[in-house]
Motif scaffolding. Structure first.
Motif, PDB file in Angstrom:
ATOM      1  N   TRP A 116      -4.723   7.319  -2.500  1.00 39.30           N
ATOM      2  CA  TRP A 116      -3.827   7.639  -1.600  1.00 39.30           C
ATOM      3  C   TRP A 116      -2.988   6.521  -1.059  1.00 39.30           C
ATOM      4  O   TRP A 116      -1.924   6.075  -0.648  1.00 39.30           O
ATOM      5  CB  TRP A 116      -4.157   8.802  -0.593  1.00 39.30           C
ATOM      6  CG  TRP A 116      -4.383   9.902  -1.173  1.00 39.30           C
ATOM      7  CD1 TRP A 116      -5.313  10.435  -1.639  1.00 39.30           C
ATOM      8  CD2 TRP A 116      -3.131  11.076  -1.591  1.00 39.30           C
ATOM      9  NE1 TRP A 116      -5.015  11.962  -2.428  1.00 39.30           N
ATOM     10  CE2 TRP A 116      -3.829  12.018  -2.429  1.00 39.30           C
ATOM     11  CE3 TRP A 116      -1.589  10.973  -1.142  1.00 39.30           C
ATOM     12  CZ2 TRP A 116      -3.138  13.182  -2.626  1.00 39.30           C
ATOM     13  CZ3 TRP A 116      -1.063  12.122  -1.870  1.00 39.30           C
ATOM     14  CH2 TRP A 116      -1.769  13.289  -2.500  1.00 39.30           C
ATOM     15  N   PHE A 117      -4.086   5.323  -0.490  1.00 35.73           N
ATOM     16  CA  PHE A 117      -3.423   4.357  -0.056  1.00 35.73           C
ATOM     17  C   PHE A 117      -2.784   3.453  -0.824  1.00 35.73           C
ATOM     18  O   PHE A 117      -1.595   3.066  -0.501  1.00 35.73           O
ATOM     19  CB  PHE A 117      -4.821   3.413   0.621  1.00 35.73           C
ATOM     20  CG  PHE A 117      -4.370   2.244   1.066  1.00 35.73           C
ATOM     21  CD1 PHE A 117      -4.037   1.973   2.523  1.00 35.73           C
ATOM     22  CD2 PHE A 117      -4.498   0.914   0.359  1.00 35.73           C
ATOM     23  CE1 PHE A 117      -3.608   0.816   2.931  1.00 35.73           C
ATOM     24  CE2 PHE A 117      -4.094  -0.306   0.862  1.00 35.73           C
ATOM     25  CZ  PHE A 117      -3.752  -0.217   2.353  1.00 35.73           C
ATOM     26  N   CYS A 118      -3.108   3.331  -1.975  1.00 34.02           N
ATOM     27  CA  CYS A 118      -2.359   2.237  -3.290  1.00 34.02           C
ATOM     28  C   CYS A 118      -1.138   2.996  -3.415  1.00 34.02           C
ATOM     29  O   CYS A 118      -0.126   2.479  -3.751  1.00 34.02           O
ATOM     30  CB  CYS A 118      -3.347   2.220  -4.353  1.00 34.02           C
ATOM     31  SG  CYS A 118      -4.645   0.847  -3.982  1.00 34.02           S
ATOM     32  N   SER A 119      -1.152   4.394  -3.460  1.00 36.66           N
ATOM     33  CA  SER A 119       0.152   5.034  -3.937  1.00 36.66           C
ATOM     34  C   SER A 119       1.290   5.007  -3.231  1.00 36.66           C
ATOM     35  O   SER A 119       2.449   5.137  -3.587  1.00 36.66           O
ATOM     36  CB  SER A 119      -0.176   6.448  -3.928  1.00 36.66           C
ATOM     37  OG  SER A 119      -0.383   6.936  -2.891  1.00 36.66           O
ATOM     38  N   LYS A 120       1.151   4.587  -1.734  1.00 37.23           N
ATOM     39  CA  LYS A 120       2.081   4.465  -0.943  1.00 37.23           C
ATOM     40  C   LYS A 120       3.152   3.213  -1.316  1.00 37.23           C
ATOM     41  O   LYS A 120       4.321   3.492  -1.444  1.00 37.23           O
ATOM     42  CB  LYS A 120       1.898   3.900   0.355  1.00 37.23           C
ATOM     43  CG  LYS A 120       1.135   5.313   1.173  1.00 37.23           C
ATOM     44  CD  LYS A 120       0.519   4.799   2.563  1.00 37.23           C
ATOM     45  CE  LYS A 120      -0.254   6.162   3.157  1.00 37.23           C
ATOM     46  NZ  LYS A 120      -0.991   5.784   4.519  1.00 37.23           N
ATOM     47  N   LYS A 121       2.501   2.208  -1.874  1.00 36.24           N
ATOM     48  CA  LYS A 121       3.507   1.113  -2.305  1.00 36.24           C
ATOM     49  C   LYS A 121       3.965   1.401  -3.544  1.00 36.24           C
ATOM     50  O   LYS A 121       5.465   1.084  -3.909  1.00 36.24           O
ATOM     51  CB  LYS A 121       2.525  -0.128  -2.690  1.00 36.24           C
ATOM     52  CG  LYS A 121       3.290  -1.418  -2.992  1.00 36.24           C
ATOM     53  CD  LYS A 121       2.455  -2.730  -2.922  1.00 36.24           C
ATOM     54  CE  LYS A 121       3.413  -3.820  -3.319  1.00 36.24           C
ATOM     55  NZ  LYS A 121       2.439  -5.054  -3.215  1.00 36.24           N
ATOM     56  N   MET A 122       3.427   2.205  -4.612  1.00 37.96           N
ATOM     57  CA  MET A 122       4.045   2.593  -5.782  1.00 37.96           C
ATOM     58  C   MET A 122       5.273   3.374  -5.675  1.00 37.96           C
ATOM     59  O   MET A 122       6.249   3.447  -6.025  1.00 37.96           O
ATOM     60  CB  MET A 122       3.061   3.234  -6.580  1.00 37.96           C
ATOM     61  CG  MET A 122       1.734   2.501  -7.173  1.00 37.96           C
ATOM     62  SD  MET A 122       0.395   3.398  -7.719  1.00 37.96           S
ATOM     63  CE  MET A 122       1.215   3.898  -9.384  1.00 37.96           C
ATOM     64  N   ILE A 123       4.981   4.396  -4.535  1.00 32.47           N
ATOM     65  CA  ILE A 123       6.098   5.381  -4.231  1.00 32.47           C
ATOM     66  C   ILE A 123       7.336   4.395  -3.577  1.00 32.47           C
ATOM     67  O   ILE A 123       8.417   4.790  -3.842  1.00 32.47           O
ATOM     68  CB  ILE A 123       5.723   6.281  -3.139  1.00 32.47           C
ATOM     69  CG1 ILE A 123       4.369   7.287  -4.031  1.00 32.47           C
ATOM     70  CG2 ILE A 123       6.897   7.162  -2.772  1.00 32.47           C
ATOM     71  CD1 ILE A 123       3.820   8.276  -3.089  1.00 32.47           C
ATOM     72  N   ARG A 124       7.093   3.456  -2.939  1.00 32.47           N
ATOM     73  CA  ARG A 124       8.166   2.893  -2.229  1.00 32.47           C
ATOM     74  C   ARG A 124       8.837   2.105  -3.096  1.00 32.47           C
ATOM     75  O   ARG A 124      10.010   1.967  -3.103  1.00 32.47           O
ATOM     76  CB  ARG A 124       7.299   2.004  -0.982  1.00 32.47           C
ATOM     77  CG  ARG A 124       8.344   0.994  -0.320  1.00 32.47           C
ATOM     78  CD  ARG A 124       7.864   0.344   0.820  1.00 32.47           C
ATOM     79  NE  ARG A 124       6.525  -0.095   0.634  1.00 32.47           N
ATOM     80  CZ  ARG A 124       6.410  -1.558   0.147  1.00 32.47           C
ATOM     81  NH1 ARG A 124       7.366  -2.131  -0.152  1.00 32.47           N
ATOM     82  NH2 ARG A 124       5.226  -2.038  -0.140  1.00 32.47           N
ATOM     83  N   LEU A 125       8.177   1.289  -4.089  1.00 30.88           N
ATOM     84  CA  LEU A 125       9.031   0.544  -4.934  1.00 30.88           C
ATOM     85  C   LEU A 125       9.558   1.185  -6.259  1.00 30.88           C
ATOM     86  O   LEU A 125      10.558   0.842  -6.628  1.00 30.88           O
ATOM     87  CB  LEU A 125       7.873  -0.599  -5.451  1.00 30.88           C
ATOM     88  CG  LEU A 125       7.371  -1.457  -4.499  1.00 30.88           C
ATOM     89  CD1 LEU A 125       6.467  -2.463  -5.298  1.00 30.88           C
ATOM     90  CD2 LEU A 125       8.495  -2.218  -3.690  1.00 30.88           C
ATOM     91  N   SER A 126       8.959   2.144  -6.502  1.00 33.38           N
ATOM     92  CA  SER A 126       9.731   2.964  -7.797  1.00 33.38           C
ATOM     93  C   SER A 126      10.595   3.971  -7.438  1.00 33.38           C
ATOM     94  O   SER A 126      10.373   5.105  -7.438  1.00 33.38           O
ATOM     95  CB  SER A 126       8.324   3.555  -8.623  1.00 33.38           C
ATOM     96  OG  SER A 126       7.498   2.670  -8.773  1.00 33.38           O
ATOM     97  N   THR A 127      11.917   3.434  -7.157  1.00 35.67           N
ATOM     98  CA  THR A 127      12.803   4.265  -6.668  1.00 35.67           C
ATOM     99  C   THR A 127      13.514   5.289  -7.874  1.00 35.67           C
ATOM    100  O   THR A 127      13.850   6.231  -7.409  1.00 35.67           O
ATOM    101  CB  THR A 127      13.937   3.363  -6.078  1.00 35.67           C
ATOM    102  OG1 THR A 127      14.463   2.334  -6.971  1.00 35.67           O
ATOM    103  CG2 THR A 127      13.605   2.537  -4.722  1.00 35.67           C
TER     104      THR A 127
END
Length: 229
Positions: A116-127
């Motif tokens: 869940w911690f790492c997914s935040k960056k993936m969500i933010r970048l993968s528009t």
């Protein structure tokens, strides 16, 4: 050097392939896997789901906006792409109009496979992924992944997400009711029990420590007996 199963990429003594009866649900699952999940997670369930679900794919990365394969899938007219993600605006099997919205296309489900911690960056970048229609569950589920801590009990693993989504889609005939996805949970339960047993064997001195912090954990774990066993 330990012998590795080249199908599930786990040590042969921990291989779960014998529990799998690979099936095609008629839905394409694409697991967007964080590099840390791909390289370091011995108990990650995304690869396990991939072994069980035919025609599924794993794509490793963090920012998928310019990812060639992701963009190719999104542009393919045969698919109706969605992102598995909770929210009030998310589709689910009981929300009226889902089947009609998909129409004659094949449902393409992207799942973010990460902590869940790492997914935040993936969500933010993968528009491009985050702009997709969302799909989630109507049911409430709690994970049986007893030895892996999650922020909330309802945060379920990747393989459980695939399983429960397939089961709910079967109810509205988006997935054929004749399809049997039970091998996903059978393999998952076997992996949980094996992992806990190996931890207990380590505590008993039957197996060596594999991590520097292992010596801090000296309380043996209860091996679960699942209700369907």
């Amino acid at each position: 050097m330990r012998e590795i199963c080249y199908n599930c990429l786990r040590p042969v003594n921990m291989c779960f392939c014998k529990y799998m009866q690979p099936f095609d649900p008629g839905v394409k699952f694409v697991l967007l896997m964080h590099p840390k999940e791909a390289k370091h997670q011995r108990t990650g369930t995304g690869r396990m789901a991939h072994v069980g679900i035919l025609n599924s794919e794993i794509i490793v990365g963090i920012d998928f906006t310019q990812n060639k394969r992701v963009c190719q899938l999104l542009a393919d007219p045969q698919y109706f792409p969605v992102l598995m993600y909770p929210g009030d605006d998310a589709w689910n099997a009981k929300k009226e109009g889902l089947k009609a919205e998909i129409g004659n296309k094949k449902l393409l489900v992207f799942i973010i496979d990460s902590t869940w911690f790492c997914s935040k960056k993936m969500i933010r970048l993968s528009t491009n992924i985050m702009s997709l229609p969302k799909i989630s569950f109507y049911g409430k589920y709690e994970s049986i992944f007893t030895f892996k801590r999650e922020p909330q009990p309802e945060y379920i693993s990747t393989i459980e997400s695939c399983y429960y989504l397939i089961k709910e889609l079967q109810e509205v005939e988006i997935v054929d009711k004749a399809i049997n996805p039970e091998c996903l949970m059978t393999a998952f339960k076997a992996m949980i029990k094996l992992q806990l047993q190996m931890e207990n064997d380590r505590i008993d001195g039957k197996l060596p420590n594999s991590h520097a912090t292992d010596s801090k954990y000296t309380t043996k774990k209860e091996i679960p007996k699942f209700l369907d066993e």
